[in-house]
Design a protein around this motif. Structure first.
Motif, PDB file in Angstrom:
ATOM      1  N   GLN A 251      22.874  44.934  42.851  1.00  0.00           N
ATOM      2  CA  GLN A 251      23.317  46.190  42.896  1.00  0.00           C
ATOM      3  C   GLN A 251      22.118  47.217  42.698  1.00  0.00           C
ATOM      4  N   SER A 252      21.358  46.782  42.034  1.00  0.00           N
ATOM      5  CA  SER A 252      20.045  47.706  41.653  1.00  0.00           C
ATOM      6  C   SER A 252      19.299  47.939  42.958  1.00  0.00           C
ATOM      7  N   ARG A 253      19.298  46.853  43.685  1.00  0.00           N
ATOM      8  CA  ARG A 253      18.318  46.978  45.191  1.00  0.00           C
ATOM      9  C   ARG A 253      19.296  47.791  45.977  1.00  0.00           C
ATOM     10  N   VAL A 254      20.458  47.696  46.138  1.00  0.00           N
ATOM     11  CA  VAL A 254      21.268  48.370  46.917  1.00  0.00           C
ATOM     12  C   VAL A 254      21.025  50.174  46.615  1.00  0.00           C
ATOM     13  N   LYS A 255      21.245  50.253  45.589  1.00  0.00           N
ATOM     14  CA  LYS A 255      20.962  51.586  45.071  1.00  0.00           C
ATOM     15  C   LYS A 255      19.583  52.199  45.480  1.00  0.00           C
TER      16      LYS A 255
ATOM     17  N   GLU B  88      19.649  53.157  48.990  1.00  0.00           N
ATOM     18  CA  GLU B  88      20.073  54.471  49.207  1.00  0.00           C
ATOM     19  C   GLU B  88      19.262  55.716  48.728  1.00  0.00           C
ATOM     20  N   LYS B  89      18.631  55.446  47.884  1.00  0.00           N
ATOM     21  CA  LYS B  89      17.940  56.612  47.320  1.00  0.00           C
ATOM     22  C   LYS B  89      16.385  56.700  48.009  1.00  0.00           C
TER      23      LYS B  89
END
Length: 547
Positions: free
Chosen positions: A291-295, A298-299
Motif C-alpha cells: 500500500q505504501s508503494r502504491v501511494k 500515485e504521488k
C-alpha cells in the motif's frame, strides 16, 4: 519594464502554453525560439496587444510604445513610399495640430472662468508637456535615412507603394516601426525580405539605437549578432537563458541530457516499485508495504523530457503532364514603372525540364519577371508560354493570401476534387498537420505552418511549370531540405527565386542573373556561377552591380 504575467492560450480545450511569465527589461534583446507551431508568433501577438490570451495579462508602463512587425503585412495603397513611412510620426504631428486648434480656441473665447475654459487650459498644458519633451527631430531627414538604410533609392521615395512587392512593403512597415523609437520592438521573421546590406543595417540599428527587442528568426547569424537572451517555447512552457542563440543551443543540449538521465533513473525506480507491488500484492505480511508503494507511485511527479522536433514531412509533386519543348520564350522583354526601368531587352528561352534559379539584388526584377510570366502585370516586348503549359505558382506572399477564418481542413477541402477528397487528412498528416491542428484557424498558424499549407494547395493539381518565389522564407532547415528533395524529383520545369545558396545547390542547373536593368543567362549551376563571380555566397551578389 514590461511583464508577461501567467499567460495561457488554449485552443479547443488543449493548451498551446500555460502560465508563462517573464519580464522584459530595457536593454533585453531576446530571441524567441522553438519549433514551428510551438506558439512563438502567438506569444508575440499577445505582447503586441494584437491577440488576447485565454488567461493572464501583459503589464506595461502607461506611456510605453510597443511596435510589432508581423510575418505577413501589406501597407496601404493610397500614398507614396515616403508618405507611408512618414506615418510613423502621425501621433506627434496630430499632437501639434491639436495644440494649435486648442490655442486658437483659447485666443477667441472669453469665458475665462468656465469649466470648459479650464479644461482647455489643462489639455493644452498636458499636450504641451508631452510635445516639448520630445527631442526636436528633422522628420524628413530621419525618414530618408531609414528608408535608404533599408535599401530604398532616393528615386523610390515618390513611387506609389502599389509598385512594390510584398517584401518591399514589409520594409516600409519596418521603417515606420524603427522611426517611432519604441520602448519594445517585436519582429517576426524580419530578415526574410532583406538583402545582406539591409540586414547589416538593421543589425546595427537594433544593437546601437533600439531599446528592448524580441525577435523570431530562422537566420542564425542575425539572431546571434543582435540578441543577449534566448527564450525557448516548448511543450507549453518556456525556458529562459541569459545568453545568445549559439550559447543557448549548447545549454539546451546539456539540459536535455540531464532531463533524459533523470527520466531514465525515475523510470527504473518506477519499474522496481511496480515489480515489488506485483510480487507481493497478495501477501498478507506485505500488505502495508505494498500500500505504501502504491501511494508512492500515485504521488510521484513524473519527469518529462522536452520534445525534440522529430516530425517528418513527406513531400512529393505529382507527375508533370507533358508540355511543349519551350514552356517560356521571352523576346525583347522589359518593364518600366513611370521613369523607373526595372529591366529591358531581355530575350531568353526556357526548355522543358530545366531547373532555373533567378538571382540578384532585391528590386532588380526577379519577382517582376515572374509576374510577367503569370500575366499579372503589363510589360514591353513579347512573352510566349509553350503548348500545354500548366503553371503552379507560389508567390512571396502566398501564405498571407490564405483565408484566415477557414480551418486548416476547410482550406484544403474547398479545393480538393475527386478521390483526393477522401484523403485530405492523410495529405495534411504528411505535412505535419494532425489531431486538433487540422481544426485550427489559419490566422492562428505560424509562418512555417502557413507556408506548408499553401504548398499543399499547390500540390493538389498536376502542373508542368512550377514557379516558386522565395518558398523557404518561413521554413526551418529540415523542412527546406525535404522541399529541396521533392523539387529535385519534380519532372517538370522549375523557375526558382531564392537567395539561399544551400537550397539552390544541386537543384538549379542554370542561372538567370538580374542587375543593371538586364537579365543575363549563365549555363552553369549555382556553384559554378559563384565561382566565376569569385563570390562565396549569394548574399555577395546583392552588394554588387552586374558588369
Amino acid at each position: 519594464m514590461i511583464s508577461v504575467d501567467g499567460v495561457t492560450v488554449e485552443f479547443n480545450g488543449s493548451a498551446l502554453f500555460s502560465n508563462i511569465a517573464f519580464n522584459i527589461n530595457e536593454t533585453d534583446r531576446i530571441a524567441l525560439m522553438g519549433k514551428n507551431g510551438a506558439g512563438k508568433s502567438t506569444l508575440l501577438k499577445i505582447i503586441a496587444g494584437a491577440s488576447k490570451p485565454t488567461r493572464g495579462k501583459i503589464s506595461a508602463p502607461k506611456d510605453a510604445v510597443i511596435a510589432y512587425l508581423p510575418q505577413h503585412l501589406l501597407t496601404d495603397d493610397n500614398c507614396t513610399v515616403f508618405e507611408e513611412a512618414s506615418k510613423a510620426f502621425a501621433k506627434v504631428l496630430d499632437m501639434k495640430k491639436r495644440m494649435d486648434e486648442l490655442n486658437a480656441q483659447l485666443e477667441t473665447r472669453t469665458d475665462y472662468d468656465s469649466d470648459d475654459y479650464y479644461k482647455l487650459i489643462e489639455e493644452v498644458s498636458e499636450l504641451g508637456e508631452k510635445y516639448y519633451s520630445i527631442e526636436e527631430i528633422n522628420y524628413d531627414a530621419e525618414v530618408e535615412k531609414t528608408l535608404k538604410g533599408l535599401g530604398f533609392m532616393r528615386e523610390d521615395f515618390n513611387r506609389p507603394t502599389t509598385e512594390f512587392s510584398g517584401g518591399w512593403r514589409m520594409r516600409i512597415e519596418l521603417a515606420k516601426i524603427l522611426l517611432q523609437k519604441p520602448d519594445l520592438i517585436l519582429l517576426d521573421e524580419p530578415t526574410n525580405h532583406l538583402d545582406i546590406e539591409s540586414i547589416q543595417w538593421l543589425e546595427d540599428f537594433l544593437v546601437n539605437n533600439a531599446k528592448a527587442v524580441i525577435v523570431i528568426s530562422h537566420d542564425k547569424a542575425f539572431v546571434d549578432n543582435i540578441t543577449n537572451r534566448t527564450i525557448e517555447v516548448t511543450m507549453g512552457r518556456i525556458y529562459d537563458y541569459k545568453v545568445n542563440y549559439s550559447q543557448y543551443l549548447q545549454l539546451r543540449k546539456e539540459r536535455r541530457e540531464q532531463q533524459q538521465k533523470q527520466y531514465d533513473d525515475q523510470q527504473k525506480e518506477i519499474a522496481d516499485i511496480q515489480q515489488f507491488i506485483d510480487r507481493f500484492k497478495g501477501t498478507y505480511s506485505k500488505t502495508l508495504q505494498v500500500q505504501s508503494r502504491v501511494k508512492m507511485l500515485e504521488k510521484m511527479e513524473l519527469i518529462e523530457v522536452d520534445e525534440v522536433d522529430t516530425s517528418a514531412l513527406s513531400l512529393k509533386f505529382p507527375p508533370a503532364p507533358r508540355s511543349g519543348n519551350y514552356p517560356v520564350i521571352a523576346e525583347e522583354l522589359g518593364k518600366t514603372y513611370g521613369n523607373h526601368t526595372v529591366f529591358k531587352d531581355a530575350s531568353l528561352t526556357i526548355e522543358r525540364g530545366e531547373k532555373i534559379a533567378l538571382v540578384g539584388k532585391n528590386g532588380e526584377g526577379k519577382s517582376t519577371f515572374v509576374k510577367a510570366i503569370m500575366n499579372e502585370i503589363d510589360y514591353d516586348g513579347k512573352l510566349t508560354l509553350g503548348h500545354n503549359a500548366m503553371i503552379g505558382y507560389f508567390a512571396q506572399d502566398q501564405a498571407a493570401k490564405l483565408d484566415g477564418e477557414l480551418t486548416v481542413f476547410q482550406t484544403i477541402d474547398q479545393i480538393a476534387v475527386g478521390e483526393v477528397r477522401t484523403k485530405i487528412k492523410d495529405i495534411l498528416g504528411a505535412f505535419m498537420f494532425s489531431g486538433d491542428t487540422v481544426e485550427k484557424k489559419v490566422k492562428m498558424l505560424s509562418g512555417g505552418e502557413r507556408t506548408r499549407l499553401a504548398m499543399i494547395k499547390l500540390l493538389l493539381q498536376p502542373v508542368n511549370l512550377l514557379i516558386l518565389d522565395e518558398p523557404t522564407n518561413h521554413l526551418d532547415i529540415k523542412t527546406k531540405d525535404i522541399l529541396k528533395d521533392a523539387l529535385k524529383a519534380f519532372d517538370g520545369t522549375l523557375i526558382l527565386v531564392s537567395h539561399d545558396r544551400d537550397f539552390l545547390d544541386g537543384l538549379a542547373e542554370k542561372v538567370f542573373e538580374f542587375g543593371n536593368k538586364r537579365i543575363r543567362e549563365h549555363f552553369e549551376d549555382i556553384n559554378g556561377f559563384l565561382r566565376n563571380k569569385k563570390m562565396d555566397n549569394l548574399r555577395e551578389i546583392e552588394r554588387t552591380v552586374v558588369k
